[in-house]
Design a protein around this motif. Structure first.
Motif, PDB file in Angstrom:
ATOM      1  N   ASP A  74       0.563  -1.127  -0.306  1.00 30.94           N
ATOM      2  CA  ASP A  74       0.186  -0.490  -0.187  1.00 30.94           C
ATOM      3  C   ASP A  74       0.674   1.038   0.149  1.00 30.94           C
ATOM      4  N   THR A  75       1.991   1.107  -0.935  1.00 26.93           N
ATOM      5  CA  THR A  75       2.693   2.567  -1.203  1.00 26.93           C
ATOM      6  C   THR A  75       3.221   2.792  -2.338  1.00 26.93           C
ATOM      7  N   MET A  76       4.090   4.381  -2.244  1.00 28.46           N
ATOM      8  CA  MET A  76       4.156   4.699  -3.628  1.00 28.46           C
ATOM      9  C   MET A  76       4.788   5.135  -3.281  1.00 28.46           C
ATOM     10  N   ILE A  77       6.068   5.357  -4.355  1.00 25.89           N
ATOM     11  CA  ILE A  77       7.161   6.084  -4.340  1.00 25.89           C
ATOM     12  C   ILE A  77       7.073   6.698  -5.585  1.00 25.89           C
ATOM     13  N   ARG A  78       7.966   8.051  -5.800  1.00 27.65           N
ATOM     14  CA  ARG A  78       7.458   8.440  -7.247  1.00 27.65           C
ATOM     15  C   ARG A  78       8.615  10.109  -6.841  1.00 27.65           C
ATOM     16  N   ILE A  79       9.323   9.886  -8.112  1.00 32.27           N
ATOM     17  CA  ILE A  79       9.855  11.214  -8.513  1.00 32.27           C
ATOM     18  C   ILE A  79       9.700  12.518  -9.244  1.00 32.27           C
ATOM     19  N   ILE A  80       9.507  13.848  -8.998  1.00 36.30           N
ATOM     20  CA  ILE A  80       9.399  15.225 -10.027  1.00 36.30           C
ATOM     21  C   ILE A  80       9.924  15.788  -9.926  1.00 36.30           C
ATOM     22  N   SER A  81       9.978  15.976 -11.518  1.00 36.84           N
ATOM     23  CA  SER A  81      10.529  16.649 -11.761  1.00 36.84           C
ATOM     24  C   SER A  81      10.294  18.431 -11.646  1.00 36.84           C
ATOM     25  N   ASP A  83       8.754  20.742 -14.069  1.00 34.95           N
ATOM     26  CA  ASP A  83       8.281  20.614 -14.778  1.00 34.95           C
ATOM     27  C   ASP A  83       7.210  19.646 -14.484  1.00 34.95           C
ATOM     28  N   ASN A  84       6.738  19.263 -13.146  1.00 34.35           N
ATOM     29  CA  ASN A  84       5.183  18.407 -12.761  1.00 34.35           C
ATOM     30  C   ASN A  84       5.321  17.641 -13.723  1.00 34.35           C
ATOM     31  N   ALA A  85       6.481  16.588 -14.115  1.00 36.30           N
ATOM     32  CA  ALA A  85       6.871  14.941 -14.825  1.00 36.30           C
ATOM     33  C   ALA A  85       7.068  14.787 -13.352  1.00 36.30           C
ATOM     34  N   VAL A  86       6.222  12.883 -13.770  1.00 35.90           N
ATOM     35  CA  VAL A  86       6.645  12.099 -13.318  1.00 35.90           C
ATOM     36  C   VAL A  86       8.002  11.838 -14.090  1.00 35.90           C
ATOM     37  N   MET A  87       8.739  11.381 -12.786  1.00 37.15           N
ATOM     38  CA  MET A  87      10.424  10.512 -13.593  1.00 37.15           C
ATOM     39  C   MET A  87      10.933   9.298 -12.784  1.00 37.15           C
ATOM     40  N   ALA A  88       9.924   8.392 -12.021  1.00 40.35           N
ATOM     41  CA  ALA A  88       9.978   7.527 -11.556  1.00 40.35           C
ATOM     42  C   ALA A  88       9.057   7.126 -10.979  1.00 40.35           C
ATOM     43  N   GLN A  89       8.604   6.547 -10.913  1.00 43.21           N
ATOM     44  CA  GLN A  89       7.043   5.583 -10.364  1.00 43.21           C
ATOM     45  C   GLN A  89       7.047   4.425  -9.941  1.00 43.21           C
ATOM     46  N   ILE A  90       6.841   3.671  -8.485  1.00 48.79           N
ATOM     47  CA  ILE A  90       6.632   2.830  -8.186  1.00 48.79           C
ATOM     48  C   ILE A  90       5.681   2.879  -7.498  1.00 48.79           C
ATOM     49  N   GLY A 139       3.780   7.942  -0.265  1.00 44.18           N
ATOM     50  CA  GLY A 139       2.613   7.547  -0.195  1.00 44.18           C
ATOM     51  C   GLY A 139       2.073   6.631   0.523  1.00 44.18           C
ATOM     52  N   LYS A 140       0.863   6.485   0.944  1.00 48.85           N
ATOM     53  CA  LYS A 140       0.582   5.321   1.986  1.00 48.85           C
ATOM     54  C   LYS A 140      -0.970   5.669   1.661  1.00 48.85           C
ATOM     55  N   ALA A 141      -1.364   4.530   1.200  1.00 48.42           N
ATOM     56  CA  ALA A 141      -2.606   3.950   2.001  1.00 48.42           C
ATOM     57  C   ALA A 141      -3.057   3.791   3.210  1.00 48.42           C
ATOM     58  N   LEU A 142      -4.463   4.718   3.437  1.00 48.81           N
ATOM     59  CA  LEU A 142      -4.205   4.351   5.236  1.00 48.81           C
ATOM     60  C   LEU A 142      -5.637   2.857   5.457  1.00 48.81           C
ATOM     61  N   ASN A 143      -4.853   2.717   4.445  1.00 55.51           N
ATOM     62  CA  ASN A 143      -5.788   1.044   4.834  1.00 55.51           C
ATOM     63  C   ASN A 143      -6.657   0.114   6.373  1.00 55.51           C
ATOM     64  N   VAL A 144      -5.486   0.174   6.065  1.00 55.28           N
ATOM     65  CA  VAL A 144      -5.640  -0.632   7.423  1.00 55.28           C
ATOM     66  C   VAL A 144      -5.651   0.240   8.900  1.00 55.28           C
ATOM     67  N   ILE A 145      -5.084   1.089   8.948  1.00 53.78           N
ATOM     68  CA  ILE A 145      -5.956   2.666   9.433  1.00 53.78           C
ATOM     69  C   ILE A 145      -7.382   2.585   9.741  1.00 53.78           C
ATOM     70  N   GLY A 146      -7.591   2.701   8.090  1.00 51.60           N
ATOM     71  CA  GLY A 146      -9.272   2.531   8.144  1.00 51.60           C
ATOM     72  C   GLY A 146      -9.813   1.858   8.465  1.00 51.60           C
ATOM     73  N   SER A 147      -9.569   0.643   8.173  1.00 54.34           N
ATOM     74  CA  SER A 147     -10.408  -0.224   8.925  1.00 54.34           C
ATOM     75  C   SER A 147     -10.157  -0.525  10.624  1.00 54.34           C
ATOM     76  N   LEU A 148      -9.572  -0.199  11.233  1.00 52.40           N
ATOM     77  CA  LEU A 148      -9.379   0.127  12.569  1.00 52.40           C
ATOM     78  C   LEU A 148     -10.491   0.783  13.499  1.00 52.40           C
ATOM     79  N   MET A 149     -10.019   1.786  11.905  1.00 55.89           N
ATOM     80  CA  MET A 149     -10.761   2.772  12.708  1.00 55.89           C
ATOM     81  C   MET A 149     -12.836   2.648  12.263  1.00 55.89           C
ATOM     82  N   GLU A 150     -12.488   1.843  11.621  1.00 54.26           N
ATOM     83  CA  GLU A 150     -14.034   1.345  11.152  1.00 54.26           C
ATOM     84  C   GLU A 150     -15.023   0.756  11.979  1.00 54.26           C
ATOM     85  N   ILE A 151     -13.710  -0.431  13.368  1.00 55.84           N
ATOM     86  CA  ILE A 151     -13.633  -1.501  14.082  1.00 55.84           C
ATOM     87  C   ILE A 151     -13.848  -0.599  15.169  1.00 55.84           C
TER      88      ILE A 151
END
Ligand SMILES: Nc1ncnc2c1ncn2[C@@H]1O[C@H](COP(=O)(O)OP(=O)(O)OP(=O)(O)O)[C@@H](O)[C@H]1O
Ligand SMILES: [Mg+2]
Length: 457
Positions: A74-81, A83-90, A139-151
């Protein structure tokens, strides 16, 4: 709305309010703490990534393996140049890549809330020789926290509903305990009213040490007060009608005697007329006294003025001496001549007449009146050397229609109301009255009336 419903509703809504507040607090607190922890982790990760010198060379950005070792669920790492272009992204979460790539020149962190997911992003400048050449974004999706908060939310909801239910049940139970004696009391009071009797509440209510006990005691006090009042009232009506009937019977019998045969006999006629006249006078006096008593009972407030006692006694003494042709000796101490009462002069004079009238009626020798000052009080003593009053009679003197010796008083024409009126006047002025007497020796009446405070004079 009954008291009970009101109590339950009040406590219920108060508890609901408290629950809402605490639930909100707990929910937000836990959410903040967990998000903060995630945030910190992302910053740490960014620091680690930036420690790699390869990251600081734009030509390496294309290399997909550069960032690969840092990726997690649930993570994203990217590098932005610049000129707002995404140079690397996983990324291991598709949603994260939809976050628009914006080149920023400072450190930045944001929680992105959408309906589907909650995401956390941080941005860190990539510097080379003190100059920003790009931007690292994690970036990190807070899915785990979200479901925890739901519980957590569900848990809080369930506990809140249970607390509400239990508090309402408890409310029903404890209000019953509180209200029950009140209801029973009300029932007893209703019964008392419908029966018209002076019933009292039992010790079940009055022996309690709480407000209910006090309420019960007050109620009983009130009932006994009413009972006493009622008894006095009945006694008064009985006494008054008896007193009124006696002279009327005398008048009636004499007039019918006159009508039948006495009209021709001058001696009988004279006797009858004398009797009718004296009984009429008696009736008149009686009615006057009764009216006076009633007037006192009606009057709640008296008008108190500064009153000099010495001239008042002097004046009354002279008037009575003349009217009854008797000697009254009056001496007043020096101090008492200068002090004043806060009193209703007319009523004080009436009091003097009542006491002096008794002294005149029940004695033959001169009467002594002395006025002195005794610790802030005017002490007035009226002493006669008359028939006196026995010890048994002393406590009853102030009762209405009380006369020591009915036959003796019939001759003196008293109604037995004089001292009842006197007592009311004394009470009205916050004074006291005391009788000392010895049968055959005489009677001394001591009256104490408070002087007006000297500073006010
Ligand atoms: N100085 C006194 N000496 C002896 N007996 C007294 C004296 N003062 C009061 N009493 C007794 O107390 C009784 C009550 O007095 P009170 O003045 O109330 O009534 P009363 O004199 O009989 O009638 P009235 O209403 O006309 O004054 C009197 O009937 C009398 O027996
Ligand atoms: Mg009298």
């Amino acid at each position: 709305m009954s008291l009970r419903t009101r109590l339950i509703l009040l406590t219920g809504s108060w508890i609901l309010l408290i629950l809402l507040f605490f639930n909100m607090f707990i929910y937000n607190y836990i959410f903040k703490r967990t998000t903060d922890a995630e945030n910190r982790m992302l910053w740490n990760k960014a620091q680690i990534i930036l420690r790699n010198p390869l990251v600081h060379r734009p030509e390496n950005w294309e290399n997909s393996r550069l960032l690969w070792e840092f990726i997690a669920d649930d993570t994203m790492i990217r590098i932005i140049s610049p000129d707002n272009a995404v140079m690397a992204q996983i990324s291991t979460n598709e949603q994260l890549t939809e976050y628009p790539a914006v080149y920023r020149t400072d450190y930045y962190s944001e929680v992105e809330n959408s309906i589907e997911a909650r995401m956390l992003f941080i941005q860190v400048p990539i510097l080379e020789n003190g100059k920003q050449i790009g931007q690292l974004e994690l970036g990190k999706a807070l899915n785990v926290i979200g479901s925890l908060m739901e519980i957590l939310g569900q848990g809080l909801m369930i506990t809140s509903i249970s607390v509400m239910l239990f508090s309402i049940l408890g409310g029903i139970f404890y209000t019953r305990i509180i209200i029950r004696p009140l209801r029973q009391m009300l029932e007893t009071m209703r019964m008392i009213r419908s029966k018209g009797d002076f019933l009292m509440l039992g010790p079940k209510y009055t022996s309690r040490k709480d407000e209910i006990g006090r309420l019960g005691q007050t109620f009983n006090d009130m009932i006994s007060h009413l009972q006493e009042h009622d008894r006095k009232q009945k006694q008064f009506v009985a006494d008054a009608s008896h007193e009124l009937r006696t002279p009327l019977t005398v008048i009636e019998s004499y007039t019918s005697m006159l009508k039948r045969w006495g009209g021709n006999d001058p001696a009988i006629r004279r006797e009858a007329l004398d009797a009718v006249q004296s009984e009429t006078r008696r009736l008149k006096n009686l009615i006057e006294s009764l009216l006076k008593l009633a007037e006192f009972e009606r009057e709640e407030q008296v008008k108190l003025d500064e009153t000099a006692l010495v001239p008042l006694v002097q004046e009354t003494k002279e008037q009575l001496e003349q009217a009854f042709n008797r000697e009254i000796r009056f001496t007043a101490s020096e101090v008492s001549k200068h002090r004043r009462l806060l009193a209703d002069a007319k009523k004080i004079k009436q009091l003097l007449i009542i006491i002096l009238d008794n002294a005149i009626k029940y004695s033959r020798e001169p009467i002594d009146v002395t006025l002195a000052d005794v610790s802030g009080f005017a002490e007035l003593k009226i002493a006669d050397k008359g028939v006196g009053i026995s010890q048994e009679d002393l406590p009853h003197l102030f009762e209405r229609f009380y006369r020591v010796d009915q036959t003796r008083n019939r001759e003196t024409g008293g109604t037995g109301l004089g001292l009842a009126i006197a007592k009311q006047i004394i009470d009205l002025h916050q004074g006291t009255i005391r009788f000392e007497s010895e049968v055959g020796e005489g009677t001394t009446v001591t009256i104490l009336l408070p002087w007006k405070a000297q500073t006010e004079q």
